[in-house]
Design a protein around this motif. Structure first.
Motif, mmCIF file in Angstrom:
data_model
loop_
_atom_site.group_PDB
_atom_site.id
_atom_site.type_symbol
_atom_site.label_atom_id
_atom_site.label_comp_id
_atom_site.label_asym_id
_atom_site.label_seq_id
_atom_site.Cartn_x
_atom_site.Cartn_y
_atom_site.Cartn_z
ATOM 1 N N ALA A 1 0.831 -1.208 0.000
ATOM 2 C CA ALA A 1 0.000 0.000 0.000
ATOM 3 C C ALA A 1 0.862 1.253 0.000
ATOM 4 C CB ALA A 1 -0.935 -0.014 1.208
ATOM 5 N N ARG A 2 1.938 1.273 0.786
ATOM 6 C CA ARG A 2 2.792 2.465 0.847
ATOM 7 C C ARG A 2 3.532 2.681 -0.464
ATOM 8 N NH1 ARG A 2 6.901 2.482 4.241
ATOM 9 N NH2 ARG A 2 6.837 0.279 4.812
ATOM 10 N N VAL A 3 3.972 1.581 -1.100
ATOM 11 C CA VAL A 3 4.678 1.715 -2.374
ATOM 12 C C VAL A 3 3.729 2.246 -3.443
ATOM 13 C CG1 VAL A 3 5.859 0.437 -4.201
ATOM 14 C CG2 VAL A 3 6.395 -0.041 -1.808
ATOM 15 N N ALA A 4 2.507 1.711 -3.477
ATOM 16 C CA ALA A 4 1.529 2.210 -4.446
ATOM 17 C C ALA A 4 1.244 3.690 -4.207
ATOM 18 C CB ALA A 4 0.242 1.392 -4.363
ATOM 19 N N GLY A 5 1.107 4.073 -2.942
ATOM 20 C CA GLY A 5 0.865 5.469 -2.635
ATOM 21 C C GLY A 5 2.003 6.364 -3.070
ATOM 22 N N ALA A 6 3.241 5.923 -2.841
ATOM 23 C CA ALA A 6 4.400 6.724 -3.244
ATOM 24 C C ALA A 6 4.481 6.858 -4.765
ATOM 25 C CB ALA A 6 5.676 6.097 -2.694
ATOM 26 N N LEU A 7 4.026 5.842 -5.468
ATOM 27 C CA LEU A 7 4.027 5.893 -6.927
ATOM 28 C C LEU A 7 2.817 6.644 -7.477
ATOM 29 C CD1 LEU A 7 5.116 2.209 -7.613
ATOM 30 C CD2 LEU A 7 6.387 4.235 -8.343
ATOM 31 N N GLY A 8 1.827 6.870 -6.617
ATOM 32 C CA GLY A 8 0.623 7.541 -7.074
ATOM 33 C C GLY A 8 -0.251 6.675 -7.955
ATOM 34 N N VAL A 9 -0.252 5.357 -7.688
ATOM 35 C CA VAL A 9 -1.085 4.439 -8.463
ATOM 36 C C VAL A 9 -1.982 3.662 -7.507
ATOM 37 C CG1 VAL A 9 0.656 4.220 -10.274
ATOM 38 C CG2 VAL A 9 0.631 2.561 -8.402
ATOM 39 N N PRO A 10 -3.154 3.235 -7.957
ATOM 40 C CA PRO A 10 -4.019 2.437 -7.093
ATOM 41 C C PRO A 10 -3.501 1.013 -6.959
ATOM 42 C CG PRO A 10 -5.001 2.642 -9.262
ATOM 43 C CD PRO A 10 -3.775 3.512 -9.272
ATOM 44 N N LEU A 11 -3.757 0.411 -5.820
ATOM 45 C CA LEU A 11 -3.473 -1.013 -5.672
ATOM 46 C C LEU A 11 -4.408 -1.813 -6.568
ATOM 47 C CD1 LEU A 11 -3.017 -1.614 -1.831
ATOM 48 C CD2 LEU A 11 -1.296 -1.993 -3.597
ATOM 49 N N VAL A 12 -3.885 -2.857 -7.177
ATOM 50 C CA VAL A 12 -4.730 -3.761 -7.955
ATOM 51 C C VAL A 12 -4.735 -5.114 -7.265
ATOM 52 C CG1 VAL A 12 -4.235 -2.536 -10.090
ATOM 53 C CG2 VAL A 12 -2.839 -4.512 -9.461
ATOM 54 N N PRO A 13 -5.803 -5.873 -7.418
ATOM 55 C CA PRO A 13 -5.865 -7.176 -6.742
ATOM 56 C C PRO A 13 -4.771 -8.115 -7.230
ATOM 57 C CG PRO A 13 -8.025 -6.492 -7.531
ATOM 58 C CD PRO A 13 -7.032 -5.561 -8.142
ATOM 59 N N HIS A 14 -4.207 -8.855 -6.291
ATOM 60 C CA HIS A 14 -3.252 -9.895 -6.652
ATOM 61 C C HIS A 14 -3.945 -10.948 -7.503
ATOM 62 C CE1 HIS A 14 0.198 -12.565 -6.278
ATOM 63 N NE2 HIS A 14 -0.617 -13.538 -5.939
ATOM 64 N N VAL A 15 -3.296 -11.358 -8.568
ATOM 65 C CA VAL A 15 -3.872 -12.338 -9.481
ATOM 66 C C VAL A 15 -3.275 -13.706 -9.170
ATOM 67 C CG1 VAL A 15 -4.206 -12.971 -11.896
ATOM 68 C CG2 VAL A 15 -4.097 -10.559 -11.241
ATOM 69 N N PRO A 16 -4.068 -14.635 -8.645
ATOM 70 C CA PRO A 16 -3.513 -15.952 -8.300
ATOM 71 C C PRO A 16 -2.825 -16.634 -9.472
ATOM 72 C CG PRO A 16 -5.704 -15.688 -7.371
ATOM 73 C CD PRO A 16 -5.482 -14.510 -8.272
ATOM 74 N N ALA A 17 -3.270 -16.338 -10.703
ATOM 75 C CA ALA A 17 -2.640 -16.980 -11.862
ATOM 76 C C ALA A 17 -1.162 -16.644 -11.973
ATOM 77 C CB ALA A 17 -3.367 -16.561 -13.133
ATOM 78 N N ASP A 18 -0.751 -15.480 -11.395
ATOM 79 C CA ASP A 18 0.669 -15.137 -11.424
ATOM 80 C C ASP A 18 1.527 -16.195 -10.745
ATOM 81 O OD1 ASP A 18 0.600 -12.816 -12.851
ATOM 82 O OD2 ASP A 18 0.519 -11.500 -11.109
ATOM 83 N N ASP A 19 0.956 -16.881 -9.764
ATOM 84 C CA ASP A 19 1.722 -17.851 -8.992
ATOM 85 C C ASP A 19 1.455 -19.281 -9.424
ATOM 86 O OD1 ASP A 19 2.757 -15.808 -7.432
ATOM 87 O OD2 ASP A 19 1.026 -15.839 -6.097
ATOM 88 N N GLY A 20 0.658 -19.450 -10.479
ATOM 89 C CA GLY A 20 0.254 -20.797 -10.862
ATOM 90 C C GLY A 20 1.261 -21.490 -11.742
ATOM 91 N N PRO A 21 1.050 -22.785 -11.999
ATOM 92 C CA PRO A 21 1.991 -23.569 -12.810
ATOM 93 C C PRO A 21 2.188 -23.003 -14.205
ATOM 94 C CG PRO A 21 0.452 -24.994 -11.645
ATOM 95 C CD PRO A 21 -0.027 -23.594 -11.446
ATOM 96 N N ALA A 22 1.128 -22.455 -14.826
ATOM 97 C CA ALA A 22 1.283 -21.930 -16.185
ATOM 98 C C ALA A 22 2.249 -20.756 -16.205
ATOM 99 C CB ALA A 22 -0.077 -21.516 -16.742
ATOM 100 N N ALA A 23 2.091 -19.847 -15.232
ATOM 101 C CA ALA A 23 3.004 -18.704 -15.170
ATOM 102 C C ALA A 23 4.416 -19.154 -14.884
ATOM 103 C CB ALA A 23 2.533 -17.719 -14.103
ATOM 104 N N ASP A 24 4.565 -20.129 -13.978
ATOM 105 C CA ASP A 24 5.895 -20.629 -13.660
ATOM 106 C C ASP A 24 6.569 -21.189 -14.900
ATOM 107 O OD1 ASP A 24 5.136 -20.000 -11.135
ATOM 108 O OD2 ASP A 24 5.085 -22.058 -10.365
ATOM 109 N N ALA A 25 5.833 -21.977 -15.671
ATOM 110 C CA ALA A 25 6.413 -22.607 -16.848
ATOM 111 C C ALA A 25 6.834 -21.561 -17.874
ATOM 112 C CB ALA A 25 5.411 -23.575 -17.469
#
Length: 442
Positions: free
Chosen positions: A390-414
């Motif tokens: 939250a603090r990093v997003a605030g310092a950048l002046g951008v809204p937080l976006v929801p974490h996408v579970p697919a980022d951590d999934g097997p397809a992304a890993d591969a």
């Protein structure tokens, strides 16, 4: 008056200044600047994971700021460039003139590979190596992919090496073949006389002299370190390192010191500076010399660090490709970065503050903007995962976006790991402690 003791904070500052931190970023970075940076570090570790940026580009970015990567490619990835590859730590770019310092290691690999646990593979590829030597002699430097064909039988672990690749890697680690740059980030192999100055490898110093020089260089690059720290820099045996340290101490090159909070004796390089302060802002590659020896990072910075790329997604703690955040003389956080080149966005997939540390989000925002611009990305996106998100997003002046579970999934890993052929290189040349490795212990 030589120093005999250092506080923990002084040791951190000595180490960071020795590594090239604490200086204002240059207005422009030239080939000469990059060469000087490599000379200071001694090597750039190679890893082809390209989630944010390939590892060997990152140490110079951390110390110098944005630079033209094509300039570094010209130094490291071309046939006649001033740097070549060898197993100097893991796979690494080293100055071409330094290759003779590793001739003894090439000989050690040859003896190791003739041992009972490896001789079967060596004998199986003997005919292939003869053919490869003749092919390189007739056609010149080439990558393994230019030689492989469907009739090659693929064996072994998940990366599926053929006997062609195994044979080339045997030749490479024995010094029968050397690197001649890279093509599409694939190592190009050549016979030594096709790319090296005449007699370069033959001019190698004797093993004890080479090891003593490598120990001296490691100590200079570290500023201050234990025997284990020094041994790990070039993956040397503990006993060889101890002998070289004693000789360099007698010569006045290394000064014995006690460091606050360190259980083991340490040595300060005679040229090391002990500054009162260090100003630094960087995100570090997992393979940066500041953190690549994990026990040193924990002892010196209180930073427990493990790469989680190959950890199953549900078991990851901090993220997939997590980079330590350096501010001044402390590692204050970590961020999981991904360059989303299709969208033109630097994704901060997680952002964490270290327990007991104070992460300056405004300073990190400046570092992230610099990184995005260097990568040619127009925007930065911060997900809502991590104690500092939250603090990093605030310092950048951008809204937080929801974490996408697919980022951590097997397809992304591969997808992220598909380009990591160097994992195979590391496995094939892993140093057993009884031959060439550090066998280090604090």
């Amino acid at each position: 008056m030589p120093r005999s003791t250092l506080s923990a904070a002084e040791a951190r500052r000595v180490a960071l200044v020795a590594q090239g931190f604490g200086r204002p970023l240059p207005d422009s970075v030239t080939t000469r600047t990059l060469n000087a940076g490599i000379q200071r570090l001694g090597l750039l570790q190679i890893d082809s994971v390209n989630v944010f940026e390939r590892s060997h580009y990152l140490p110079l970015f951390a110390r110098l700021g944005a630079y033209d990567k094509a300039l570094l490619d010209g130094l490291t990835m071309t046939r006649r460039g001033p740097h070549v590859e060898y197993w100097a730590h893991e796979a690494a770019f080293v100055p071409r003139a330094d290759l003779p310092l590793f001739r003894w290691k090439m000989d050690a690999y040859r003896r190791r590979d003739a041992g009972p646990t490896r001789i079967e593979g060596v004998e199986r590829t003997a005919a292939v190596r003869r053919e490869l030597h003749a092919l390189l002699r007739a056609q010149g430097p080439m990558p393994a992919s230019a030689v492989e064909h469907e009739s090659n039988v693929r064996r072994g672990p998940w990366w599926g090496w053929s006997d062609v690749k195994l044979g080339l890697e045997q030749m490479f680690r024995w010094g029968d073949a050397v690197s001649a740059g890279r093509s599409g980030f694939e190592r190009v192999y050549a016979l030594p006389d096709q790319v090296l100055p005449p007699g370069l490898l033959e001019s190698a110093p004797e093993r004890p002299d080479a090891i003593r020089e490598l120990v001296a260089r490691a100590a200079r690059a570290l500023g201050v370190g234990t025997r284990a720290d020094i041994a790990d820099y070039h993956r040397l045996r503990s006993d060889d390192t101890a002998t070289a340290v004693a000789e360099l101490q007698d010569a006045g090159v290394l000064l014995p010191v006690r460091v606050e909070g360190w259980r083991e004796p340490a040595w300060l390089h005679v040229d090391a500076r002990v500054p009162r302060t260090v100003t630094a802002d960087a995100v570090l590659s997992p393979f940066d010399p500041v953190v690549w020896f994990r026990r040193r990072a924990e002892r010196m910075y209180g930073f427990h660090y493990r790469i989680e790329i190959y950890t199953p997604a549900p078991k990851r703690v901090f993220g997939y490709y997590v980079l330590p955040v350096l501010q001044d003389d402390a590692l204050v956080g970590r961020v999981d970065l991904k360059s989303d080149r299709q969208r033109g966005v630097l994704r901060v997939r997680t952002a964490w503050q270290e327990p007991g540390a104070t992460l300056d989000a405004e300073r990190l925002a400046v570092t992230l903007r610099r990184a995005a611009a260097w990568q040619g990305l127009d925007g930065i996106e911060v997900t809502d995962r991590g104690t500092a998100a939250a603090r990093v997003a605030g310092a950048l002046g951008v809204p937080l976006v929801p974490h996408v579970p697919a980022d951590d999934g097997p397809a992304a890993d591969a997808a992220d790991a598909a380009d990591s052929a160097d994992a195979a290189d590391r496995a094939a040349a892993a140093d057993p402690a009884d031959v060439v490795s550090a066998g280090t212990a604090d």
